[in-house]
Design a protein around this motif. Structure first.
Motif, PDB file in Angstrom:
ATOM      1  N   LEU A  15     -23.225  -5.097  42.705  1.00  0.00           N
ATOM      2  CA  LEU A  15     -24.078  -4.124  42.029  1.00  0.00           C
ATOM      3  C   LEU A  15     -23.259  -3.149  41.192  1.00  0.00           C
ATOM      4  O   LEU A  15     -23.650  -2.798  40.074  1.00  0.00           O
ATOM      5  CB  LEU A  15     -24.925  -3.360  43.042  1.00  0.00           C
ATOM      6  N   ASP A  16     -22.124  -2.695  41.726  1.00  0.00           N
ATOM      7  CA  ASP A  16     -21.276  -1.785  40.955  1.00  0.00           C
ATOM      8  C   ASP A  16     -20.763  -2.462  39.688  1.00  0.00           C
ATOM      9  O   ASP A  16     -20.688  -1.844  38.619  1.00  0.00           O
ATOM     10  CB  ASP A  16     -20.100  -1.308  41.803  1.00  0.00           C
ATOM     11  N   GLN A  17     -20.408  -3.736  39.810  1.00  0.00           N
ATOM     12  CA  GLN A  17     -19.954  -4.477  38.631  1.00  0.00           C
ATOM     13  C   GLN A  17     -21.070  -4.552  37.594  1.00  0.00           C
ATOM     14  O   GLN A  17     -20.853  -4.311  36.398  1.00  0.00           O
ATOM     15  CB  GLN A  17     -19.521  -5.886  39.029  1.00  0.00           C
ATOM     16  N   PHE A  18     -22.274  -4.873  38.053  1.00  0.00           N
ATOM     17  CA  PHE A  18     -23.410  -4.956  37.136  1.00  0.00           C
ATOM     18  C   PHE A  18     -23.706  -3.597  36.506  1.00  0.00           C
ATOM     19  O   PHE A  18     -23.942  -3.499  35.299  1.00  0.00           O
ATOM     20  CB  PHE A  18     -24.646  -5.470  37.875  1.00  0.00           C
ATOM     21  N   ASP A  19     -23.698  -2.543  37.315  1.00  0.00           N
ATOM     22  CA  ASP A  19     -24.004  -1.209  36.798  1.00  0.00           C
ATOM     23  C   ASP A  19     -23.009  -0.789  35.723  1.00  0.00           C
ATOM     24  O   ASP A  19     -23.383  -0.209  34.695  1.00  0.00           O
ATOM     25  CB  ASP A  19     -24.003  -0.187  37.931  1.00  0.00           C
ATOM     26  N   CYS A  20     -21.726  -1.060  35.958  1.00  0.00           N
ATOM     27  CA  CYS A  20     -20.706  -0.708  34.963  1.00  0.00           C
ATOM     28  C   CYS A  20     -20.915  -1.494  33.674  1.00  0.00           C
ATOM     29  O   CYS A  20     -20.831  -0.938  32.570  1.00  0.00           O
ATOM     30  CB  CYS A  20     -19.312  -0.977  35.522  1.00  0.00           C
ATOM     31  N   ALA A  21     -21.186  -2.784  33.806  1.00  0.00           N
ATOM     32  CA  ALA A  21     -21.407  -3.620  32.626  1.00  0.00           C
ATOM     33  C   ALA A  21     -22.653  -3.172  31.870  1.00  0.00           C
ATOM     34  O   ALA A  21     -22.666  -3.129  30.632  1.00  0.00           O
ATOM     35  CB  ALA A  21     -21.529  -5.083  33.039  1.00  0.00           C
ATOM     36  N   ARG A  22     -23.710  -2.829  32.603  1.00  0.00           N
ATOM     37  CA  ARG A  22     -24.944  -2.385  31.952  1.00  0.00           C
ATOM     38  C   ARG A  22     -24.733  -1.055  31.234  1.00  0.00           C
ATOM     39  O   ARG A  22     -25.216  -0.867  30.104  1.00  0.00           O
ATOM     40  CB  ARG A  22     -26.068  -2.254  32.981  1.00  0.00           C
ATOM     41  N   GLU A  23     -24.016  -0.135  31.860  1.00  0.00           N
ATOM     42  CA  GLU A  23     -23.749   1.152  31.224  1.00  0.00           C
ATOM     43  C   GLU A  23     -22.973   0.963  29.923  1.00  0.00           C
ATOM     44  O   GLU A  23     -23.289   1.576  28.896  1.00  0.00           O
ATOM     45  CB  GLU A  23     -22.966   2.047  32.184  1.00  0.00           C
ATOM     46  N   GLN A  24     -21.961   0.108  29.956  1.00  0.00           N
ATOM     47  CA  GLN A  24     -21.182  -0.163  28.749  1.00  0.00           C
ATOM     48  C   GLN A  24     -22.050  -0.813  27.676  1.00  0.00           C
ATOM     49  O   GLN A  24     -21.929  -0.501  26.484  1.00  0.00           O
ATOM     50  CB  GLN A  24     -19.996  -1.060  29.093  1.00  0.00           C
TER      51      GLN A  24
END
Length: 239
Positions: A15-24
């Motif tokens: 989830l953290d990986q997805f959240d970072c990618a989505r924010e970028q």
């Protein structure tokens, strides 16, 4: 990201990986206009088109606008995945069904030796990349958390307008993430928790499906970033 916020459990990491990618991605897509969204940098691009103007053999969508899709095949970049499927016990017939190709094509891939040549893949528009992700995530939600009835290719009414496309896409991602965040460890290990009909989801534990979904998101958003850079660099042509 400070280390005090880092989760080390499986779901937390994914989830953290997805959240970072989505924010970028949200930052990267700020200011996207309709002309850039539909820009075709070379002839023969795949994009979204009015139904009567589609040029690819399997373009799909429920409304006036459809998403280009070519004839089914196994790209060279996926030869290793096919080999893993076979090594994991999937029959050639099942692999062929998974990729929507003939048994003969799967056998050809499995006989291949040496390095795979780069794929002759079509260049796509930003609209195509976003629409592809949109229908994939819509299908993932429907076939994991929803009623598991509607064909993913009929879930998204594609639009030629960048603003509405992004608004609907971000909203869908919020709903998908909420579903994923509520999963238990047991569900992460459940084979077939996702019954998404295009791919190997029904045969995989959901943790592996989630890993692949993140990879798909990151891959396509990186492609979109390149297209935005090309658009900006060629501003003299369309400015």
């Amino acid at each position: 990201m400070g280390t005090e916020r880092v989760r080390t459990d499986r779901l937390g990491l994914l989830l953290d990986q997805f959240d970072c990618a989505r924010e970028q991605a949200r930052v990267r897509l700020t200011g996207l206009g309709d002309a850039e969204y539909l820009w075709e940098p070379v002839p023969g691009c795949w994009s979204i088109r009015r139904r009567g103007e589609a040029t690819t053999p399997r373009a799909f969508g429920p409304g006036e606008w459809v998403l280009d899709q070519g004839a089914p095949d196994i790209p060279a970049s996926e030869y290793a995945e096919v080999a893993r499927q076979a090594a994991g016990g999937m029959t050639v017939a099942k692999i062929a069904e998974d990729w929507s190709v003939s048994v003969e094509r799967v056998e050809e891939v499995l006989r291949h030796t040496g390095p795979a040549l780069p794929d002759d893949s079509p260049v796509t528009t930003i609209a195509w990349r976003l629409a592809h992700l949109h229908f994939c995530f819509a299908g993932q939600w429907e076939w994991t958390f929803g009623e598991r009835r509607t064909d993913p290719k009929l879930l998204v009414d594609f639009t030629p307008e960048a603003g509405p496309a992004l608004e609907r896409f971000w909203s869908l991602l919020d709903r998908w993430r909420d579903g994923v965040a509520a999963l238990t460890d047991e569900q992460l290990d459940t084979v077939g928790l996702s019954q998404y009909p295009y791919g190997s989801d029904p045969d995989d534990p959901y943790a592996a499906v989630l890993w692949g979904t993140n990879l798909e998101f990151i891959h396509h958003m990186a492609e979109i970033g390149v297209l935005r850079d090309l658009w900006a660099a060629s501003g003299a042509v369309h400015g």
